[in-house]
Scaffold this motif. Structure first.
Motif, PDB file in Angstrom:
ATOM      1  N   GLU A  90       0.850  -1.192   0.000  1.00 53.70           N
ATOM      2  CA  GLU A  90       0.000   0.000   0.000  1.00 53.70           C
ATOM      3  C   GLU A  90       0.888   1.244   0.000  1.00 53.70           C
ATOM      4  O   GLU A  90       1.494   1.584   1.015  1.00 53.70           O
ATOM      5  CB  GLU A  90      -0.939   0.008   1.198  1.00 53.70           C
ATOM      6  CG  GLU A  90      -2.008   1.086   1.119  1.00 53.70           C
ATOM      7  CD  GLU A  90      -3.115   0.909   2.143  1.00 53.70           C
ATOM      8  OE1 GLU A  90      -4.211   1.451   1.941  1.00 53.70           O
ATOM      9  OE2 GLU A  90      -2.876   0.208   3.157  1.00 53.70           O
ATOM     10  N   SER A 124      -3.245   5.382   0.883  1.00 53.50           N
ATOM     11  CA  SER A 124      -4.519   4.812   1.298  1.00 53.50           C
ATOM     12  C   SER A 124      -5.356   4.394   0.083  1.00 53.50           C
ATOM     13  O   SER A 124      -5.748   5.230  -0.729  1.00 53.50           O
ATOM     14  CB  SER A 124      -5.305   5.828   2.127  1.00 53.50           C
ATOM     15  OG  SER A 124      -6.564   5.297   2.504  1.00 53.50           O
ATOM     16  N   ILE A 141      -2.645   0.398  -4.275  1.00 52.21           N
ATOM     17  CA  ILE A 141      -1.880  -0.822  -4.063  1.00 52.21           C
ATOM     18  C   ILE A 141      -0.979  -1.082  -5.261  1.00 52.21           C
ATOM     19  O   ILE A 141      -1.371  -0.871  -6.411  1.00 52.21           O
ATOM     20  CB  ILE A 141      -2.834  -2.033  -3.882  1.00 52.21           C
ATOM     21  CG1 ILE A 141      -3.864  -1.770  -2.770  1.00 52.21           C
ATOM     22  CG2 ILE A 141      -2.048  -3.306  -3.607  1.00 52.21           C
ATOM     23  CD1 ILE A 141      -3.276  -1.623  -1.393  1.00 52.21           C
TER      24      ILE A 141
END
Length: 322
Positions: A305, A308, A311
């Protein structure tokens, strides 16, 4: 925004004469209400197989079908095929298939085909379903008189609109759009994209938009997921992705897209996509990656990550090389 779809560790493998094809391999992502998630990647990376796994339209040669698919918090993978057909497919999640011409029966009138999901899934009478079908044809910009016509009497763009009406008519929360503009000219593509944006805003729908055309996704996507060799290698907010892609494969994809307002040298991705029967050891992009180092050749990177909700599966970020 609430999560309407959550996919965890989804796998879909096929048995073939040459071996087991790992078309969808350990994929996880979330879809928020009212959001469009674009899934991009080269042909053969598993995008359409992912769509079929989500809506459970599977061929006979399935080897492995596992993981979790949560719709409104309920794991639909635990349902039998019959219960999934009755409760989920076309009620909660529907699909606009690639190639509208192939999705329409040439010997049935368009109105009946749009109405058919209501008759099958909602037990609506033929008369009421046909009246609703005319309403949805109007919603997608087709005059209701075309309900009495056959598919060959419609243009390519009108066929695509009819298939969209067919996916909408049962009021699902989630619509999978598999290459909805691939067989259309540029002007018709723009019209269909504008139609999809209008319908999404009016009905509060969530889209999974599958395509290999990154330029088209920029008009519709809120987030972008990049697939490579059966895996999702990056998920990013759309604004972040188009200007600052993280994964080396995503970087190369964006570098291959021409732009109107900037003068840049177009790049290409060397080599060819790997076999999904025998994918490379370690990171599956390592044979084509300009940044690959020793660890990339031996171990598959876990998701990292970087921000937030954003990915990336790349050892460069785990090892602090970026």
């Amino acid at each position: 925004m609430s999560t309407v779809l959550s996919v965890k560790n989804l796998r879909l493998y096929f048995t073939t004469r040459k071996g087991v094809v790992k078309a969808v391999d350990n994929i996880s992502f979330d879809l928020k209400k009212g959001e469009t998630l674009a899934i991009v990647g080269e042909s053969g990376c598993g995008k359409s197989s992912l769509a079929k796994a989500l809506i459970r339209l599977l061929p006979r040669n399935v080897h492995t079908y596992s993981g979790e698919i949560l719709i409104d918090g309920n794991d639909v993978m635990k349902l039998s095929d019959e219960m999934f057909r009755r409760l989920i497919r076309w009620r909660k999640i529907s699909m606009v298939f690639q190639g509208a011409q192939n999705s329409l029966n040439p010997v049935l009138k368009v109105g009946f085909q749009v109405a058919e999901p209501l008759m099958i899934h909602n037990n609506v009478s033929r008369e009421d379903a046909l009246a609703e079908a005319k309403k949805y044809l109007r919603l997608v910009g087709i005059h209701e008189s075309f309900a009495e016509r056959y598919p060959f009497e419609l243009s390519g763009g009108m066929k695509q609109r009819a298939v969209i009406a067919m996916a909408l008519i049962t009021h699902p929360e989630i619509i999978i759009l598999d290459e909805p503009t691939s067989a259309l000219d540029v002007i018709t593509q723009a019209n269909i994209i504008n139609l999809l944006k209008k319908i999404k805003n009016e009905l509060g729908l969530s889209y999974i938009f599958i395509t290999h055309d990154i330029a088209v996704t920029s008009e519709l996507a809120d987030r972008v997921a990049v697939m490579y060799a059966g895996e999702i290698v990056e998920i990013s907010d759309a604004d972040e992705f188009y200007y600052r892609p993280k994964h080396p494969y995503a970087e190369k994809l964006m570098a291959s897209v021409p732009t109107l307002r900037t003068d840049k040298k177009l790049e290409f991705i060397p080599g060819a996509p790997p076999s999904l029967i025998n994918p490379p050891q370690g990171c599956r992009f390592n044979p084509r990656c300009p940044y690959a180092f020793e660890k990339c050749l031996k171990e598959s990177p876990p998701p990292y990550e970087v921000k937030s909700g954003n990915i990336v599966r790349c050892w460069l970020y785990h090892e602090g090389k970026r």
